[in-house]
Scaffold this motif. Structure first.
Motif, short mmCIF file in Angstrom:
data_model
loop_
_atom_site.label_atom_id
_atom_site.label_comp_id
_atom_site.label_asym_id
_atom_site.label_seq_id
_atom_site.Cartn_x
_atom_site.Cartn_y
_atom_site.Cartn_z
N ASP A 33 38.72 101.19 22.92
CA ASP A 33 39.52 101.39 21.71
C ASP A 33 38.68 101.37 20.43
N GLY A 34 37.36 101.22 20.57
CA GLY A 34 36.49 101.24 19.41
C GLY A 34 36.47 99.95 18.62
N THR A 35 37.08 98.87 19.13
CA THR A 35 37.14 97.61 18.39
C THR A 35 36.60 96.48 19.27
N ALA A 36 35.44 95.96 18.93
CA ALA A 36 34.90 94.82 19.65
C ALA A 36 35.70 93.57 19.31
N LYS A 37 36.01 92.76 20.30
CA LYS A 37 36.84 91.55 20.10
C LYS A 37 35.93 90.37 19.76
N SER A 38 35.18 90.54 18.71
CA SER A 38 34.17 89.57 18.30
C SER A 38 34.80 88.43 17.51
N PRO A 39 34.06 87.36 17.26
CA PRO A 39 34.58 86.30 16.40
C PRO A 39 34.97 86.79 15.01
N GLU A 40 34.21 87.76 14.48
CA GLU A 40 34.54 88.30 13.15
C GLU A 40 35.88 89.06 13.20
N TRP A 41 36.13 89.74 14.31
CA TRP A 41 37.42 90.41 14.48
C TRP A 41 38.55 89.40 14.59
N ALA A 42 38.31 88.29 15.29
CA ALA A 42 39.35 87.31 15.54
C ALA A 42 39.66 86.45 14.32
N GLU A 43 38.67 86.15 13.49
CA GLU A 43 38.86 85.18 12.41
C GLU A 43 40.05 85.50 11.50
N PRO A 44 40.19 86.71 10.97
CA PRO A 44 41.35 86.96 10.09
C PRO A 44 42.68 86.96 10.84
N ARG A 45 42.64 87.11 12.12
CA ARG A 45 43.88 87.10 12.89
C ARG A 45 44.33 85.69 13.24
N CYS A 46 43.39 84.87 13.71
CA CYS A 46 43.78 83.55 14.22
C CYS A 46 43.49 82.41 13.25
N GLY A 47 42.73 82.67 12.19
CA GLY A 47 42.47 81.64 11.19
C GLY A 47 41.38 80.65 11.57
N VAL A 48 40.68 80.88 12.67
CA VAL A 48 39.57 80.01 13.07
C VAL A 48 38.27 80.70 12.65
N PRO A 49 37.40 80.02 11.89
CA PRO A 49 36.17 80.65 11.43
C PRO A 49 35.31 81.17 12.59
N ALA A 50 34.64 82.29 12.34
CA ALA A 50 33.83 82.92 13.38
C ALA A 50 32.75 81.98 13.89
N ASP A 51 32.13 81.21 12.99
CA ASP A 51 31.09 80.28 13.44
C ASP A 51 31.65 79.21 14.36
N ASP A 52 32.88 78.75 14.07
CA ASP A 52 33.51 77.76 14.94
C ASP A 52 33.82 78.35 16.31
N ILE A 53 34.19 79.62 16.35
CA ILE A 53 34.46 80.28 17.62
C ILE A 53 33.19 80.35 18.46
N ARG A 54 32.10 80.74 17.84
CA ARG A 54 30.83 80.81 18.58
C ARG A 54 30.41 79.44 19.09
N ASP A 55 30.55 78.43 18.23
CA ASP A 55 30.17 77.08 18.63
C ASP A 55 31.01 76.61 19.80
N LEU A 56 32.31 76.87 19.76
CA LEU A 56 33.18 76.44 20.86
C LEU A 56 32.83 77.17 22.15
N ALA A 57 32.56 78.46 22.08
CA ALA A 57 32.19 79.22 23.29
C ALA A 57 30.92 78.66 23.91
N ARG A 58 29.96 78.32 23.10
CA ARG A 58 28.70 77.79 23.62
C ARG A 58 28.89 76.41 24.25
N ARG A 59 29.76 75.60 23.64
CA ARG A 59 30.07 74.29 24.23
C ARG A 59 30.78 74.47 25.57
N MET A 60 31.65 75.44 25.65
CA MET A 60 32.37 75.70 26.91
C MET A 60 31.39 76.09 28.02
N ALA A 61 30.40 76.88 27.68
CA ALA A 61 29.43 77.33 28.67
C ALA A 61 28.40 76.27 29.01
N GLY A 62 28.36 75.19 28.22
CA GLY A 62 27.33 74.18 28.40
C GLY A 62 27.69 73.07 29.36
#
Length: 760
Positions: free
Chosen positions: A279-308
């Protein structure tokens, strides 16, 4: 005063009748954390709203069966039992002869009793099956979306709904729980059939080094005393966050490709969607931030903690009670699959933690005594949340799980032990729907809104007025529920009521099998006991069990279907077309539903934004659904007798609302009065009005929907739309409203007193 054992959906307890006839209640002596809901029992049993005599709506009594908009607005006439049973039996017979048994809807959805024998849904369905059958409902309001979706993804919904890891397992193995929808403590005292020992709330507090990430717009969804971080997400946007977390795992190479290849199918399709290749739209943290209200940096940090470390992705039942409710469940499962921990102790995917006391409990998972219902000769059914559509649109076709079905023409509704005016949405529409059948029969303990919208009301006993067997899923005990009180007024047991109808319709012998209620208890218990004895367990006979008041249930071996599958997918395949976890379902994709594609996806809302504030209509902390709303605990939470609505200080100040004000909550569907509670525990732009306040409509043509609920039932504000064409599940958790200060006189409540009653 003699204390006798009994049970409820919120736990086992002891009860006694004092010299003054008043009920006293005490917790079970082995319960470490008794439910506060026990405080509603004493005040409810003899409340003025008890139905004490059979009653018939005057218009039906004088004019006979037929559609009527007078239901819920007209007085009732009290009649003798024989008259009432004669009328109900004759009407059942008329409808089945003139229109066929398909024209009878056996509603009976609800939480009427914790008892195994006086389980009124089983009682009613057994009776209706014997007289030729009925149109049934399928699934539940609680998990109606998930129970349709999950078989497509993992073969059997019970693999996650009934085989969740215990809190102790999480304490020992889990580094991080990511709880979409949170882990609200208020839900941890309730389970169907009840619990003897409530341990979940303490277990959540005692998770040791396990961290919790709570993803919810409500701070109340953070478990008390836990080590948790709050992510105050925009309501209804969990899928955007889940997709962004998966995007991070994929693009940073933190996903488990070996697990995806070995145990899943469709991971390539899901990856293409995450990267935007379709669809031409990557579902990146920057894409998600304005939709869900969670900052992109917090999304990345949480994903890395989940994988750790060892991570459990938990999705509450509340998230699937929304538009597109399949998506947060499916995306949560896909996120867990990318971590590669499904089937490992304390890792993978959980569904229902914090939604019900049984999820995470360690009680034995075994079959309990139950009343046989027989076979329904009628094959017609509806998804349970489509009852208003069925009544309003007979003959209309609709989609459901790959099938094209048609609503039957219902002429008689028989409801027992449930209250659709609690569970259902858009109550003004439901009122119109209840006006369409020829006859509505309700078997009920209290004058609920459903009883008030009936033609014939048959007074039923409460659990304290009869004997039964009590036990719930994951309970540690089976409880001998002794009779504590004589029946209130002329109330009769559900079994006695239906036996009277069965006698009139010629099926009494088949219905009762010649047994009294006590003989049924002995029969059900001894048959259940024999099964367990044959498996090597030692259990006392009925008389010993009854005298003791309870029996502790044996420990039984338990298998984890997903653990077995993970260990050897070839030897233990899942019941899906591929035998594996389906991140892309070719079956669902083939249905062609635009509101539920073949893989987890972010889908825009279908419904209009009906107001500037996002309404969350969640489960109450002071009662079970609508049960106990007339009890002391529920009444103590009210504001000037109205249900409290929680609102953020910024939103309250913008509207000139102070804590304790009575407010009007409204949109184009309806309006209600509520009491403002100003709090920072909700996200700005969000209001919370719990379900369960008894519907109390005041006719007013000036109000949306033509009535004002003066008590605060949020279901006048939520749209009666399905989650999707796949499941047709309930989508009543969310809505949009505005709030303003109520001015003028405060209308009196009528739901706390009986409707007008007259003698013949």
């Amino acid at each position: 005063m003699t204390w006798l054992p009994t049970s409820s959906h919120w736990g086992a307890y002891r009860a006694a009748a004092g010299p003054d006839g008043a009920v006293r209640v005490a917790p079970h002596p082995d319960d470490p954390a008794p439910s506060v809901l026990l405080g509603n029992i004493a005040g409810s049993v003899h409340h003025p709203t008890r139905v004490t005599s059979p009653a018939v709506r005057r218009g039906w009594l004088e004019g006979g069966p037929g559609p009527s908009d007078a239901r819920g607005r007209e007085e009732f006439v009290e009649v003798p039992w024989d008259t009432a049973l004669d009328l109900v039996a004759a009407e059942l017979d008329r409808v089945r002869r003139e229109h066929g048994n398909e024209a009878i809807f056996g509603g009976s959805y609800g939480w009427g009793s914790a008892g195994r024998f006086h389980h009124v849904q089983s009682q009613l369905h057994r009776f209706l099956n014997l007289i030729g059958g009925y149109t049934a409902s399928r699934n539940t309001y609680s998990t109606g979306t998930s129970t349709v979706l999950l078989p497509h993804l993992i073969g059997n919904a019970d693999a996650v709904l009934r085989h969740a890891d215990s809190w102790q397992t999480l304490r020992e193995h889990t580094d991080l729980v990511v709880a979409f929808g949170g882990l609200p403590s208020k839900n941890l005292s309730v389970t169907p059939g009840g619990l003897t020992r409530h341990g979940s709330a303490a277990a959540v507090r005692d998770l040791g080094g396990t961290e919790i990430a709570v993803v919810s717009p409500l701070a109340d969804d953070i478990p008390a005393g836990s080590k948790a971080r709050w992510y105050p997400i925009v309501p209804g946007t969990d899928v955007a966050l889940q997709l962004a977390l998966a995007h991070v795992l994929l693009t940073e190479g933190r996903h488990d490709q070996e697990f995806l290849d070995r145990c899943c199918t469709g991971s390539d399709v899901f990856a293409e969607y995450l990267l935007g290749e379709r669809d031409g739209t990557a579902k990146s943290p920057e894409w998600a931030e304005p939709r869900c209200g969670v900052p992109a940096d917090d999304i990345r940090d949480l994903a890395r903690r989940m994988a750790g470390g060892r991570t459990l992705v938990s999705v509450s039942w509340s998230l699937q009670r929304t538009e597109h409710g399949e998506q947060p469940v499916w995306a949560g499962l896909a996120l867990a699959a990318m971590l590669g921990q499904i089937g490992l102790p304390g890792g993978g995917f959980g569904h229902g933690y914090g939604s019900m006391a049984e999820v995470g409990d360690t009680g034995p998972l075994l079959e309990l005594p139950s009343l046989p219902q027989g076979r329904n000769p009628v094959s017609t059914f509806i998804p349970v949340a489509r009852v208003a559509d069925m009544l309003l649109h007979p003959g209309r076709s609709y989609d459901y799980d790959g099938r094209r079905l048609t609503y039957p023409d219902i002429r008689l509704v028989y409801w027992a032990g449930g209250n659709p005016f609690h569970h259902h949405q858009d109550l003004n529409r439901l009122r119109r729907a209840f006006g369409r059948p020829d006859t509505v029969v309700v078997q009920e303990t209290h004058w609920t809104a459903t009883a008030r919208h009936a033609d014939m009301v048959l007074p039923a006993t409460t659990t304290l007025e009869r004997e039964d067997l009590g036990g719930g899923r994951r309970d540690s005990h089976l409880i001998a529920m002794h009779r504590v009180l004589d029946p209130v007024g002329e109330a009769r047991d559900d079994y006695d009521i239906l036996t009277g109808l069965a006698r009139r319709l010629g099926v009494e012998a088949a219905f009762t099998e010649g047994r009294t209620p006590r003989q049924w208890l002995v029969h059900l218990y001894e048959r259940w006991r024999a099964d367990l004895v044959s498996q090597g367990h030692d259990l006392p006979g009925f008389e010993e069990f009854w005298a003791a008041g309870e029996v502790e249930l044996p420990t039984v071996p338990e298998r984890s279907p997903l653990a077995e599958f993970r260990a050897d997918p070839q030897a233990h395949p899942l019941g899906t077309p591929s035998g594996r976890i389906e991140l892309f379902s070719a079956t669902i994709d083939s249905f062609g539903y635009p509101d539920c594609p073949g893989h987890p996806a972010w889908l825009p809302p279908r419904q209009p934004r009906r107001g500037p504030l996002h309404l969350i209509a969640n489960q109450p902390a002071t009662r079970l659904h609508g049960q106990g709303d007339v009890g002391e605990v529920s009444r103590s939470s009210k504001v000037a007798q109205r249900e409290p609505i929680r609102i953020h200080p910024d939103d309250a100040a913008a509207r000139g609302i102070a804590d304790g004000d009575i407010v009007r909550v409204f949109n184009d569907l309806g309006a209600c009065l509520a009491g403002a509670r100003v709090t920072e525990n909700v996200r700005p732009g969000v209001v919370v009005l719990a379900t369960g306040a008894w519907f109390d409509p005041l006719t007013d043509p000036e109000q949306p929907g033509g009535a004002l609920c003066v008590h605060g039932n949020p279901n006048v504000l939520t749209a009666d739309v399905p989650s999707s064409r796949l499941s047709q599940g309930c989508a009543g958790q969310h809505g949009y409203v505005d709030v303003e200060r109520h001015t003028g006189p405060l209308p009196p409540l009528t739901c706390t007193t009986p409707p007008p009653l007259r003698e013949p």
